[in-house]
Design a protein around this motif. Sequence first.
Motif, PDB file in Angstrom:
ATOM      1  N   SER A  29       7.525  10.801  -5.271  1.00  0.00           N
ATOM      2  CA  SER A  29       8.080   9.869  -4.294  1.00  0.00           C
ATOM      3  C   SER A  29       8.605  10.556  -3.045  1.00  0.00           C
ATOM      4  N   HIS A  31       8.932  11.880   0.546  1.00  0.00           N
ATOM      5  CA  HIS A  31       8.438  11.361   1.822  1.00  0.00           C
ATOM      6  C   HIS A  31       7.854   9.953   1.679  1.00  0.00           C
ATOM      7  N   ARG A  32       8.418   9.204   0.728  1.00  0.00           N
ATOM      8  CA  ARG A  32       8.100   7.785   0.580  1.00  0.00           C
ATOM      9  C   ARG A  32       9.377   6.987   0.849  1.00  0.00           C
ATOM     10  N   LEU A 166       8.505   1.807  -4.322  1.00  0.00           N
ATOM     11  CA  LEU A 166       8.303   2.348  -2.979  1.00  0.00           C
ATOM     12  C   LEU A 166       7.394   1.442  -2.165  1.00  0.00           C
ATOM     13  N   ARG A 168       4.184   0.925   0.090  1.00  0.00           N
ATOM     14  CA  ARG A 168       2.890   1.595   0.153  1.00  0.00           C
ATOM     15  C   ARG A 168       2.786   2.407   1.432  1.00  0.00           C
ATOM     16  N   ARG A 169       2.129   3.555   1.336  1.00  0.00           N
ATOM     17  CA  ARG A 169       1.894   4.368   2.531  1.00  0.00           C
ATOM     18  C   ARG A 169       0.998   3.598   3.503  1.00  0.00           C
ATOM     19  N   GLY A 209       3.227  10.744   6.935  1.00  0.00           N
ATOM     20  CA  GLY A 209       3.131  10.132   5.610  1.00  0.00           C
ATOM     21  C   GLY A 209       2.073   9.072   5.459  1.00  0.00           C
ATOM     22  N   SER A 312       6.052   1.820   7.396  1.00  0.00           N
ATOM     23  CA  SER A 312       6.457   2.529   6.181  1.00  0.00           C
ATOM     24  C   SER A 312       7.656   1.886   5.506  1.00  0.00           C
TER      25      SER A 312
END
Length: 405
Positions: A29, A31-32, A166, A168-169, A209, A312
């Motif tokens: 996780s 950089h999320r 999280l 989603r990228r 990211g 993000s």
Amino acid sequence: MAISVEEAFEQVYKLSLPLGIEIAPIENSIHRVLTENIVAEYSLPSFDNTAMDGYAVRTADAGKTLLQSCVIFAGDKDEFRLVEDQCIRIMTGAKIPQGCEAIVPIEEVVVHGDQVTLPTFIKPSQHIRLKGEDIQAGTTLLTKGTFLCAHHISLLASQGITHVKLYRRPSVAIFSSGNELKMHYETLGANQLYNTNTPTFASRARELGCDVISTATAEDTLESIQNHIKSALNADLIITSGGVSVGDADFTKKAFQSLGFESAFESVDIKPGKPTTFGRIGKTVILNLPGNPLAAALCFELFGQSAILALSGRTDKYLSAITTKIAEPFKMKKGRRALIPGWFDGTAFTPSPKFGPGMVLPLSQANAYMMVDASVDGFEKDAEIKVIPTRWCMSSPVQNSLITF
């Protein structure tokens, strides 16, 4: 008519909304962005423990010679009690025994077999880590929208959390247009040059990211650009460069409009980068940047980065600036907001000695830029300014002014 930078930001944030939710192990996780608040289930420490290897004592026994009754190790499950005229040897992290009022470090005592002579002064509670002094159960540790770094993973692990929810990228599709352009792995023909924008934006999007799903160069024809757009509409964000001016071969705007492009703005009062366009087709957000490399790269830092941070799901989605001083006198033409690349050394900012919209070298030698108001025609040495980093991200949960007046 060109809109202001502030109005452009407003449109970028309006259209760039957080994406769907995924569940991932905390190790994956980094950089999320969290989609939920994290509340502490356990206090930390969960019990009173010693911060030092030493002896568990009562403060009234300062200066006395006591009998060492036993040793407590970290992780021992037995319960221990300190009794009168005795002390207990204890190791870092071990639970404090009942009756203990302080820990005396090993180096501060004199040991003769089982006899331990204490120093003449002992401060109450010294070297004792109290239950909950770091984290109290029920405390909100992390909030929705937090961009997770390695030290946030420490918090999650301390609570026995294995997975988190999280956003989603963002997926980003990137292409440039121009018959004169070749990708860096192709052979140049006469009067051609390499496409630097596409690999630059792809790399920068990955740094921020994103998942980059398409990179290419389109020909300067309506059909070619339309085909590239159609193949990229499964992305969350499409970033293009070139073809957004008013030349005879500038087909990018026409191609997007033919596919249902809803424009938020088509010109920004900024130099370089005035032709920057922003909008969407369906759920896909579109950012069209100028073809000139430096102009495109600087506008990517402003508008592309802002869109990515917002998509993000980050709370700190607004770009932020560092207040510093200018290292040397600087003169410029006033009349339009201007983006000036340069180098910030931690103390002062030095503008690049030479830069133009079509250059590649200046931004590679810069680590920041300043956005100067249209009313400004220069600065004296040591004048206070604001700089926006390009090699690391300064962002904030509150939108602040980025402009130097």
